[in-house]
Write a protein that holds these residues in place. Structure first.
Motif, PDB file in Angstrom:
ATOM      1  N   GLU A   1       3.295   5.359  -7.353  1.00 60.54           N
ATOM      2  CA  GLU A   1       2.235   5.582  -8.317  1.00 60.54           C
ATOM      3  C   GLU A   1       1.187   4.477  -8.181  1.00 60.54           C
ATOM      4  O   GLU A   1       1.354   3.536  -7.410  1.00 60.54           O
ATOM      5  CB  GLU A   1       2.812   5.600  -9.743  1.00 60.54           C
ATOM      6  CG  GLU A   1       3.943   6.592  -9.957  1.00 60.54           C
ATOM      7  CD  GLU A   1       3.470   8.032  -9.935  1.00 60.54           C
ATOM      8  OE1 GLU A   1       2.243   8.253 -10.021  1.00 60.54           O
ATOM      9  OE2 GLU A   1       4.324   8.929  -9.827  1.00 60.54           O
ATOM     10  N   GLU A   2       0.125   4.599  -8.968  1.00 63.27           N
ATOM     11  CA  GLU A   2      -0.936   3.592  -8.908  1.00 63.27           C
ATOM     12  C   GLU A   2      -0.448   2.233  -9.387  1.00 63.27           C
ATOM     13  O   GLU A   2      -0.913   1.190  -8.915  1.00 63.27           O
ATOM     14  CB  GLU A   2      -2.133   4.039  -9.749  1.00 63.27           C
ATOM     15  CG  GLU A   2      -2.867   5.250  -9.163  1.00 63.27           C
ATOM     16  CD  GLU A   2      -4.097   5.606  -9.979  1.00 63.27           C
ATOM     17  OE1 GLU A   2      -4.352   4.906 -10.986  1.00 63.27           O
ATOM     18  OE2 GLU A   2      -4.793   6.563  -9.605  1.00 63.27           O
ATOM     19  N   ASP A   3       0.477   2.238 -10.352  1.00 68.29           N
ATOM     20  CA  ASP A   3       0.960   0.964 -10.888  1.00 68.29           C
ATOM     21  C   ASP A   3       2.114   0.388 -10.087  1.00 68.29           C
ATOM     22  O   ASP A   3       2.649  -0.663 -10.424  1.00 68.29           O
ATOM     23  CB  ASP A   3       1.368   1.115 -12.364  1.00 68.29           C
ATOM     24  CG  ASP A   3       2.431   2.193 -12.567  1.00 68.29           C
ATOM     25  OD1 ASP A   3       2.747   2.911 -11.595  1.00 68.29           O
ATOM     26  OD2 ASP A   3       2.940   2.323 -13.696  1.00 68.29           O
TER      27      ASP A   3
ATOM     28  N   ASP B   1       0.850  -1.172   0.000  1.00 71.12           N
ATOM     29  CA  ASP B   1       0.000   0.000   0.000  1.00 71.12           C
ATOM     30  C   ASP B   1       0.896   1.236   0.000  1.00 71.12           C
ATOM     31  O   ASP B   1       2.102   1.152  -0.169  1.00 71.12           O
ATOM     32  CB  ASP B   1      -0.941  -0.009   1.212  1.00 71.12           C
ATOM     33  CG  ASP B   1      -0.174  -0.150   2.529  1.00 71.12           C
ATOM     34  OD1 ASP B   1       1.076  -0.009   2.522  1.00 71.12           O
ATOM     35  OD2 ASP B   1      -0.820  -0.399   3.561  1.00 71.12           O
ATOM     36  N   ARG B   2       0.301   2.395   0.180  1.00 73.64           N
ATOM     37  CA  ARG B   2       1.088   3.637   0.153  1.00 73.64           C
ATOM     38  C   ARG B   2       2.163   3.647   1.236  1.00 73.64           C
ATOM     39  O   ARG B   2       3.301   4.051   1.012  1.00 73.64           O
ATOM     40  CB  ARG B   2       0.161   4.845   0.326  1.00 73.64           C
ATOM     41  CG  ARG B   2      -0.644   5.168  -0.909  1.00 73.64           C
ATOM     42  CD  ARG B   2       0.186   5.891  -1.937  1.00 73.64           C
ATOM     43  NE  ARG B   2      -0.538   6.140  -3.175  1.00 73.64           N
ATOM     44  CZ  ARG B   2      -0.051   6.857  -4.178  1.00 73.64           C
ATOM     45  NH1 ARG B   2       1.151   7.369  -4.099  1.00 73.64           N
ATOM     46  NH2 ARG B   2      -0.758   7.036  -5.275  1.00 73.64           N
TER      47      ARG B   2
END
Length: 276
Positions: free
Chosen positions: A119-121, A86-87
């Motif tokens: 990033e999202e990916d 996760d982040r």
């Protein structure tokens, strides 16, 4: 006749006060229980302070010590199974990679050319070139000592994590003098493949490499300055859990992009000068 005298022998038997008998091994059992409980306490305290990734791997190990189900926790290469990031996990991984990179010689000279973003990916690691060439010799897929040292520093950390990694090569828009024989397409792919070989030789398991891609100048970092040297770069994408998405705003592969699976490209080094 002499009278014989018989000397009597007096035996004195001393009795000692009783000690209560031998205590046996009961104290050893009690001591062993105490030490076991103390060790368990320290293990619990250690586990509460570790990251979620480590906790996940340890839990899976005790559920499947042989690693027969998903090969999670560890394998023959020392790499763990892919774990979700996760982040917060990406931020921790970024700090770990930077800590590892700072142990390499002369990292202070490279820190402005290494950018790591979540990033999202996945976690993106970009290695940006300078005008004279930093990570590769100019116009060539031959790595410099800077690239070797950096990838040697971070590859063991990525290998421990176990998540899949995609490797991208990008160039600027400066063409070769004769791009019919060798163009930016081949150069970007060969550079990405050279980075793959270095990473697999320094801690990345073969199964961790998801893709090796060459984009030439189709995804410029600075579209307003297509000849800017920072457009020449290697991008490493650490997947959060599954295969990362393709680069680009739409997630689609630009037309003509060379997508190369590991081992599909020969070790090609450009012998042609990129500059006219």
């Amino acid at each position: 006749m002499h009278e014989m005298k018989h000397d009597s022998i007096i035996l004195i038997k001393k009795r000692r006060a009783g000690h209560g008998g031998h205590h046996g091994g009961a104290w050893k059992v009690a001591y062993a229980d105490f030490v076991t409980a103390l060790m368990s306490l320290f293990i619990v305290l250690w586990l509460t302070s570790t990251s979620d990734t480590v906790k996940h791997s340890i839990a899976h190990y005790f559920n499947d010590p042989r690693g027969n189900s998903t090969m999670e926790g560890t394998n023959k290469n020392g790499a763990g199974h892919a774990l979700p990031l996760d982040r917060n996990g990406m931020q921790k991984l970024k700090e770990q990679l930077l800590d590892a990179a700072q142990r390499m010689p002369d990292f202070d000279k490279l820190k402005n050319q290494v950018q790591i973003t979540a990033e999202e990916d996945g976690l993106r690691i970009e290695l940006l070139e300078q005008p004279g060439g930093t990570f590769f010799k100019l116009g060539s897929a031959q790595p410099t000592s800077a690239l070797r040292d950096f990838l040697k520093a971070i590859s063991p950390e990525l290998g421990k994590l176990g998540n899949q990694v995609s490797i991208e090569g990008h160039t600027d828009s400066v063409p070769y003098s004769d791009d019919r024989l060798y163009s930016n397409w081949e150069l970007s792919t060969d550079r990405a493949n050279a980075a793959r070989r270095l990473m697999q030789g320094n801690g990345i398991a073969p199964g961790q490499v998801a893709e090796v891609r060459g984009f030439a100048d189709q995804l410029l970092r600075r579209p307003d300055h297509p000849d800017d040297p920072s457009n020449r770069r290697i991008t490493l994408i650490v997947a959060p859990n599954a295969l990362p998405a393709m680069s680009g705003e739409s997630g689609q592969v630009p037309p003509g992009t060379q997508i190369v699976q590991p081992g599909a490209v020969k070790n090609t080094v450009a012998e042609t000068s990129k500059r006219k």
